[in-house]
Design a protein around this motif. Structure first.
Motif, mmCIF file in Angstrom:
data_model
loop_
_atom_site.group_PDB
_atom_site.id
_atom_site.type_symbol
_atom_site.label_atom_id
_atom_site.label_comp_id
_atom_site.label_asym_id
_atom_site.label_seq_id
_atom_site.Cartn_x
_atom_site.Cartn_y
_atom_site.Cartn_z
ATOM 1 N N UNK A 50 0.714 -1.218 0.032
ATOM 2 C CA UNK A 50 -0.037 -0.044 0.077
ATOM 3 C C UNK A 50 0.998 1.135 -0.128
ATOM 4 N N UNK A 51 1.832 1.337 0.972
ATOM 5 C CA UNK A 51 2.621 2.459 0.825
ATOM 6 C C UNK A 51 3.704 2.546 -0.310
ATOM 7 N N UNK A 52 4.043 1.591 -0.742
ATOM 8 C CA UNK A 52 4.920 1.573 -1.922
ATOM 9 C C UNK A 52 4.138 2.106 -3.012
ATOM 10 N N UNK A 53 2.732 2.047 -3.095
ATOM 11 C CA UNK A 53 1.848 2.529 -4.352
ATOM 12 C C UNK A 53 1.456 3.766 -4.022
ATOM 13 N N UNK A 54 1.740 4.617 -2.738
ATOM 14 C CA UNK A 54 1.270 5.631 -2.462
ATOM 15 C C UNK A 54 0.185 5.743 -1.481
ATOM 16 N N UNK A 55 -0.499 4.741 -1.074
ATOM 17 C CA UNK A 55 -1.593 4.607 -0.302
ATOM 18 C C UNK A 55 -1.311 4.649 1.166
ATOM 19 N N UNK A 115 -5.564 3.097 -7.285
ATOM 20 C CA UNK A 115 -4.531 2.550 -6.463
ATOM 21 C C UNK A 115 -4.593 0.773 -7.016
ATOM 22 N N UNK A 116 -3.600 0.364 -7.412
ATOM 23 C CA UNK A 116 -3.655 -1.260 -7.720
ATOM 24 C C UNK A 116 -3.161 -1.779 -6.394
ATOM 25 N N UNK A 117 -3.925 -3.082 -6.183
ATOM 26 C CA UNK A 117 -3.447 -3.641 -4.627
ATOM 27 C C UNK A 117 -3.140 -4.957 -5.351
ATOM 28 N N UNK A 118 -3.198 -5.545 -6.091
ATOM 29 C CA UNK A 118 -2.495 -6.570 -6.377
ATOM 30 C C UNK A 118 -1.048 -6.797 -6.681
#
Length: 117
Positions: free
Chosen positions: A72-77, A114-117
């Motif tokens: 999540x944090x790597x993708x900015x969320x 935000x893509x979670x997979x």
């Protein structure tokens, strides 16, 4: 094999098997029935092994499994972005047997995907 080796192997097997049993796996979710809906976060838990969000879907409170915190944090969320009252759009798959559980494939917050997979 010595007795100590056999005992060690048996304990290692039991230890690993216990985690396998506890992990729910993505195969438990019906990927043939994607659900795309807008809702508000009622509650969120931003911790491992997966971030959880409780949201309303068709007037029912459901638990949505998101991604691990690192993803999540790597993708900015961040956790601050999905607190109680935040409006979100979710694309999620329902659990095959648990009525009030879903796995999110993606989440939109403030119009950002935000893509979670």
């Amino acid at each position: 094999m010595t007795r100590l080796t056999k005992i060690s192997l048996a304990l290692a097997f039991l230890f690993c098997a216990s985690f396998t049993f506890l992990h729910h796996g993505w195969a438990d979710y019906d990927q043939t029935k994607p659900m795309d809906f807008e809702t508000k976060i009622e509650e969120s838990i931003y911790e491992n092994p997966h971030v959880l969000a409780k949201v309303k879907y068709k007037k029912e409170l459901i638990t949505v499994f998101l991604a691990p915190t690192s993803r999540m944090t790597d993708r900015g969320l961040t956790g601050d972005m999905i607190t109680k009252g935040t409006s979100v759009r979710l694309v999620a798959y329902p659990h095959k047997t648990e009525k009030n559980e879903m796995r999110a494939e993606r989440i939109f917050v403030d119009g950002k995907k935000f893509e979670l997979r």
